[in-house]
Scaffold this motif. Structure first.
Motif, short mmCIF file in Angstrom:
data_model
loop_
_atom_site.label_atom_id
_atom_site.label_comp_id
_atom_site.label_asym_id
_atom_site.label_seq_id
_atom_site.Cartn_x
_atom_site.Cartn_y
_atom_site.Cartn_z
N SER A 13 31.77 -84.27 74.77
CA SER A 13 32.28 -85.58 74.35
C SER A 13 32.24 -86.64 75.45
CB SER A 13 33.73 -85.46 73.81
OG SER A 13 33.77 -84.55 72.73
N ALA A 14 31.39 -86.45 76.47
CA ALA A 14 31.25 -87.46 77.51
C ALA A 14 30.38 -88.61 77.02
CB ALA A 14 30.62 -86.84 78.76
N ASP A 15 30.58 -89.79 77.61
CA ASP A 15 29.66 -90.90 77.40
C ASP A 15 28.50 -90.71 78.37
OD1 ASP A 15 31.30 -92.22 75.50
OD2 ASP A 15 32.56 -92.94 77.14
N VAL A 16 27.26 -90.88 77.88
CA VAL A 16 26.07 -90.54 78.65
C VAL A 16 25.22 -91.76 78.92
CG1 VAL A 16 23.98 -89.11 78.72
CG2 VAL A 16 26.07 -88.22 77.63
N MET A 63 29.71 -99.59 87.99
CA MET A 63 29.87 -99.42 86.54
C MET A 63 30.92 -98.36 86.20
SD MET A 63 25.91 -99.51 85.25
CE MET A 63 24.90 -100.96 85.46
N GLY A 64 31.46 -97.67 87.21
CA GLY A 64 32.52 -96.71 86.96
C GLY A 64 32.05 -95.36 86.47
N VAL A 65 30.88 -94.93 86.90
CA VAL A 65 30.37 -93.62 86.50
C VAL A 65 31.23 -92.52 87.11
CG1 VAL A 65 28.41 -92.05 86.81
CG2 VAL A 65 28.01 -94.41 86.13
N ASP A 66 31.54 -91.49 86.31
CA ASP A 66 32.42 -90.41 86.76
C ASP A 66 31.68 -89.22 87.35
OD1 ASP A 66 35.10 -91.41 85.85
OD2 ASP A 66 34.05 -91.45 83.93
N ALA A 67 30.40 -89.08 87.08
CA ALA A 67 29.59 -88.00 87.64
C ALA A 67 28.13 -88.39 87.55
CB ALA A 67 29.83 -86.68 86.91
N ILE A 122 28.82 -93.52 96.43
CA ILE A 122 29.44 -93.37 95.12
C ILE A 122 30.52 -92.30 95.22
CG2 ILE A 122 27.70 -91.69 94.33
CD1 ILE A 122 27.97 -92.97 91.53
N ASP A 123 31.66 -92.55 94.62
CA ASP A 123 32.78 -91.61 94.67
C ASP A 123 32.84 -90.85 93.35
OD1 ASP A 123 35.04 -90.23 95.40
OD2 ASP A 123 36.41 -91.84 94.80
N ALA A 124 31.93 -89.89 93.19
CA ALA A 124 31.84 -89.11 91.96
C ALA A 124 31.14 -87.79 92.28
CB ALA A 124 31.05 -89.87 90.89
N PRO A 125 31.44 -86.74 91.53
CA PRO A 125 30.73 -85.47 91.72
C PRO A 125 29.23 -85.64 91.48
CG PRO A 125 32.69 -85.13 90.39
CD PRO A 125 32.51 -86.62 90.52
N VAL A 126 28.44 -84.97 92.30
CA VAL A 126 26.98 -85.01 92.18
C VAL A 126 26.48 -83.61 91.84
CG1 VAL A 126 24.80 -85.42 93.41
CG2 VAL A 126 26.77 -86.94 93.79
N ILE A 127 25.64 -83.53 90.82
CA ILE A 127 25.03 -82.26 90.42
C ILE A 127 23.53 -82.36 90.63
CG2 ILE A 127 24.65 -80.64 88.52
CD1 ILE A 127 27.24 -81.72 87.26
N THR A 131 32.28 -90.82 81.90
CA THR A 131 30.89 -91.28 81.82
C THR A 131 30.04 -90.51 82.82
OG1 THR A 131 31.60 -93.51 81.18
CG2 THR A 131 29.35 -93.27 82.01
N VAL A 132 28.97 -89.90 82.34
CA VAL A 132 28.05 -89.13 83.18
C VAL A 132 26.69 -89.81 83.15
CG1 VAL A 132 26.99 -86.90 83.63
CG2 VAL A 132 29.30 -87.01 82.65
N CYS A 133 26.10 -90.02 84.32
CA CYS A 133 24.77 -90.63 84.41
C CYS A 133 23.74 -89.58 84.79
CB CYS A 133 24.77 -91.75 85.44
SG CYS A 133 23.14 -92.53 85.62
N ASN A 134 22.69 -89.49 84.00
CA ASN A 134 21.55 -88.62 84.32
C ASN A 134 20.52 -89.47 85.06
OD1 ASN A 134 22.66 -86.38 82.93
ND2 ASN A 134 21.96 -87.24 80.98
N LEU A 135 20.46 -89.27 86.37
CA LEU A 135 19.65 -90.11 87.25
C LEU A 135 18.36 -89.35 87.60
CD1 LEU A 135 19.83 -92.82 88.87
CD2 LEU A 135 20.92 -91.52 90.71
N PHE A 136 17.29 -89.62 86.85
CA PHE A 136 16.07 -88.85 86.99
C PHE A 136 14.95 -89.70 87.59
CE2 PHE A 136 18.44 -85.81 84.86
CZ PHE A 136 17.73 -84.62 84.73
#
Length: 321
Positions: A68-71, A97-101, A121-126, A44-49
């Motif tokens: 094929s990620a959940d967005v 919520m268990g976001v992966d990135a 948060i324990d996930a990669p940040v872009i 699951t990838v969250c676009n945090l804008f």
């Protein structure tokens, strides 16, 4: 690759070339009838804008879905942020919520770094753009576009941009694109020249790994790529040049100026373009202008970044192998 992608300056030459080569494989996937890969299935990838965006947000969303990620798309307007919720609280909500990135765009310079290093948060940040600081995936897609046009899709594999001359023109002061490109292009061996009015150059630009010029006409004959920047009026709180007409006369790219460029040279723009100010319609619509290519290449480049941060490792073949 490091765990996060916060700044173009964090990338080594090998990191950058590896991303560009992976993006080339993603581009080949894009030529297939079925353009999706299962690389991020179940992630699951969250676009945090927190800032308005069209190209970057849609580009990331397209890249995530093709892998094929959940967005999850988060926009600050209409969210609890408008009620006063902090970045920390938002991040901790996403973590629960268990976001992966997380892909984050924020008006405050340094917000992605804060998110990546805070432990919220324990996930990669872009970083999808923070204030006037950095926009690393834009620099990567620009470098990818240059390598494809100036070297070639196949001949460019494993290659950097050593010996290429890139001229960046316009509002450098407010441009995270310019900062990111100077960092990445220098890492890739290119020679960068900034051309802008003195009022639109940031304090300390003389220490950047590039040349500075105030004369666009003198910089064009040796340029392999000319990148025009939009004047960002929404970030301005003073008059940085006399009139739009004066700015266009000295720093705008028209057909006469484009004719001074080498025959192989390309014209770039991160968008959105202000036609008639920094670039004329004739130049924007010419075959030498790569604006639409940059948009397409942005999807492939962001696919590569997401794949390498979330899905790829040294023991897995790159897509297409």
């Amino acid at each position: 690759m490091k765990r996060h992608l916060i700044s173009a300056a964090d990338l080594t030459r090998d990191d950058a070339v590896h991303i560009l080569d992976t993006a080339e494989e993603m581009a080949r996937v894009g030529d297939r009838t079925v353009k999706k890969l299962p690389a991020l299935r179940g992630r699951t990838v969250c676009n945090l804008f927190f800032e308005d965006s069209t190209r970057t947000r849609i580009s990331f969303e397209a890249a995530e879905k093709r892998l094929s990620a959940d967005v999850i798309n988060f926009a600050a307007k209409g969210s609890s942020v408008s009620k006063g919720e902090s970045l920390k609280d938002t991040a901790q909500t996403l973590a629960a919520m268990g976001v992966d990135a997380v892909v984050i765009r924020h008006s405050a310079s340094g917000a992605p770094y804060r998110l990546a290093t805070s432990g919220w948060i324990d996930a990669p940040v872009i970083n999808a753009g923070d204030g006037t600081h950095q926009h690393p995936t834009q620099a990567l897609l620009d470098a990818f576009t240059m390598r494809r046009r100036l070297i070639g899709p196949d001949a460019g594999l494993g290659q950097d941009l050593a010996g290429k001359h890139v001229t960046i023109v316009g509002d450098v002061l407010h441009s995270r694109v310019a900062r990111s490109n100077v960092d990445l292009l220098h890492t890739l061996g290119a020679h960068v020249t900034l051309v802008a009015p003195p009022t639109l150059l940031p304090v300390g630009a003389a220490t950047w790994p590039c040349e500075i010029s105030y004369d666009l006409d003198s910089a064009l004959p040796k340029a392999d790529a000319v990148m025009m920047l939009r004047v960002q009026r929404e970030r301005m709180n003073a008059a940085f040049f006399p009139t739009e007409r004066e700015y266009s006369r000295r720093y705008g790219l028209d057909a006469d100026r484009m004719a001074k460029m080498p025959d192989h040279a390309i014209v770039m723009h991160p968008g959105p373009m202000v036609r008639g100010m920094e670039i004329t319609a004739e130049v924007a619509d010419s075959d030498r202008c790569t604006v639409t290519e940059q948009v397409a290449n942005g999807v492939f480049t962001r696919m590569a970044v997401l794949y390498l941060l979330l899905g790829g490792n040294a023991n897995e073949p790159t897509p297409g192998q």
